[in-house]
Design an enzyme around this catalytic site. Structure first.
Site, short mmCIF file in Angstrom:
data_model
loop_
_atom_site.label_atom_id
_atom_site.label_comp_id
_atom_site.label_asym_id
_atom_site.label_seq_id
_atom_site.Cartn_x
_atom_site.Cartn_y
_atom_site.Cartn_z
N SER A 107 0.84 -1.20 0.00
CA SER A 107 0.00 0.00 0.00
C SER A 107 0.87 1.25 0.00
O SER A 107 1.66 1.45 -0.92
CB SER A 107 -0.97 -0.05 1.19
OG SER A 107 -2.01 0.87 1.06
N ASP A 223 -9.82 -5.02 -4.36
CA ASP A 223 -9.13 -3.94 -3.65
C ASP A 223 -9.64 -2.61 -4.17
O ASP A 223 -9.48 -2.30 -5.36
CB ASP A 223 -7.62 -4.07 -3.88
CG ASP A 223 -6.81 -3.07 -3.08
OD1 ASP A 223 -7.38 -2.06 -2.60
OD2 ASP A 223 -5.59 -3.28 -2.94
N HIS A 257 -7.91 -5.52 0.17
CA HIS A 257 -6.66 -4.75 0.14
C HIS A 257 -5.48 -5.45 0.82
O HIS A 257 -4.37 -5.47 0.27
CB HIS A 257 -6.91 -3.39 0.80
CG HIS A 257 -5.73 -2.48 0.76
ND1 HIS A 257 -5.10 -2.12 -0.41
CD2 HIS A 257 -5.04 -1.85 1.76
CE1 HIS A 257 -4.10 -1.31 -0.15
NE2 HIS A 257 -4.04 -1.13 1.16
#
Length: 281
Positions: A107, A223, A257
Site C-alpha cells: 500500500s 481492492d 486490500h
C-alpha cells in the site's frame, strides 16, 4: 528491535526476524499508511522459516516512530520517508553482505517503493509491490469521491459491518485492525500533498529502473484502490513500457486490500515464497 536516527533527528524503530542459519536473502518490509510493522509478524516469520532475514521499520509518523502525531511526517516528509527506506537498506546490507535484498512494500509502502527504485536504482535486488496501484489514478478517483478517503474505500462493500471492511474478508483481521490504537489514521495534509506531487509527476512516469529488476505485483481484484484492477493494470503497463522484463503480475479473485491478512493468506504467502525462491536463484 533496533533504532536509527534520520538526518532530521527522527528516531525510527526497526523490527528484525532472523532465520536459524545464514540467510539466503534479506527482505525489507515497508508497511502501509496508518499501521505499523508488528502487523507483518506472521509474514516475517514465514519468510524467516524459509531462510530470509526480515527487517521492517515503523515509518516516521507511525507506530513506535510516531514523533509528532499520527501521520505527521515532518518537513519534506514524503521524500524523507523514501530516504529512510534507503538508509535502512544500506544498514541491512552491511549486516548481511553478499546476499540479495528484497524490498517488499504494501500500500503506502509500495508507493514509497515505487519512488525508491527510481531514486536508488540497484540498491534493492528484487521488488515486491502488494496492494499497490497507479497512485496518480488513485488520487484522481479520490478527488471525485470527496474528502473522506476511508469512506470511499469502504463504499463498495455496503451494507458494511465496519468502517474497515475494505481491508479483508477476514472479520477477525478487520476487528484486530480496528482495536489497534496504532491503526486507522491517514497522513497529515502536508504529507498527503507531497505524496500527490510525487504521484502526479515522478510516479506517473517510471524511469531509470534497471530493466532486469525482478518485480512481483500482487493485488486483490476487489481492492478498492484499484477500481476493479484498472489502476494496477495501468501500473504494470507503465512498467512494461519502461522496459522491465522480469515482471510478474498476480491477482487474487475476491480478495480485498490486505492480501497478507486475507482469508486466502496461506495461498498468497506460498505464492510469494515460491516466486522469491525463483527470483533470487
Amino acid at each position: 528491535m533496533f533504532t536509527f536516527t534520520t538526518s532530521d533527528d527522527v528516531t525510527l524503530h526497526v523490527r528484525e526476524w532472523l532465520p536459524e542459519g545464514p540467510p539466503r536473502g534479506v527482505v525489507q518490509i515497508a508497511h502501509g499508511m496508518g499501521e505499523h510493522s508488528a502487523r507483518y509478524a506472521p509474514l516475517a516469520q514465514a519468510l524467516a522459516a524459509r531462510g530470509y532475514a526480515v527487517y521492517a521499520d515503523d515509518h516516521r509518523g507511525h507506530g513506535l516512530s510516531m514523533h509528532a502525531g499520527p501521520g505527521v511526517l515532518g518537513d519534506d516528509g514524503w521524500n524523507r520517508l523514501v530516504e529512510d527506506l534507503a538508509t535502512l537498506s544500506a544498514t541491512v546490507r552491511q549486516r548481511h553482505p553478499g546476499v540479495p535484498l528484497v524490498l517488499l512494500g504494501h500500500s503506502l509502502g509500495s508507493f514509497a517503493a515505487q519512488q525508491y527504485v527510481m531514486d536508488h536504482p540497484g540498491l534493492a535486488d528484487v521488488l515486491v509491490l502488494s496492494g499497490t496501484t497507479a497512485v496518480d489514478g488513485l488520487f484522481a478517483r479520490l478527488a471525485e469521491a470527496g474528502p473522506d478517503v476511508m469512506a470511499a474505500f469502504n463504499a463498495p462493500f455496503q451494507p458494511a459491518r465496519t468502517d474497515a471492511d475494505w481491508l479483508s474478508r477476514d472479520e477477525a483481521q478487520v476487528d484486530a485492525y480496528l482495536a489497534d490504537p496504532w491503526c486507522g489514521f491517514t497522513l497529515d495534509d502536508t504529507a498527503m500533498a507531497e505524496l500527490y506531487t510525487a504521484a502526479s509527476s515522478r510516479l506517473a512516469e517510471p524511469i531509470g529502473i534497471p530493466e532486469d529488476l525482478p518485480v512481483y505485483v500482487l493485488v486483490g481484484d476487489q481492492d478498492p484502490l484499484n477500481a476493479h484492477l484498472s489502476l494496477s493494470d495501468l501500473l504494470v503497463e507503465r512498467y512494461r513500457k519502461a522496459g522491465l522484463n522480469r515482471l510478474t503480475y498476480r491477482t487474487y479473485p475476491g480478495a480485498r486490500h490486505e492480501l497478507f491478512n486475507e482469508t486466502n493468506r496461506g495461498e498468497v504467502v506460498a505464492d510469494l515464497l515460491a516466486w522469491l525462491d525463483d527470483a533470487i536463484r
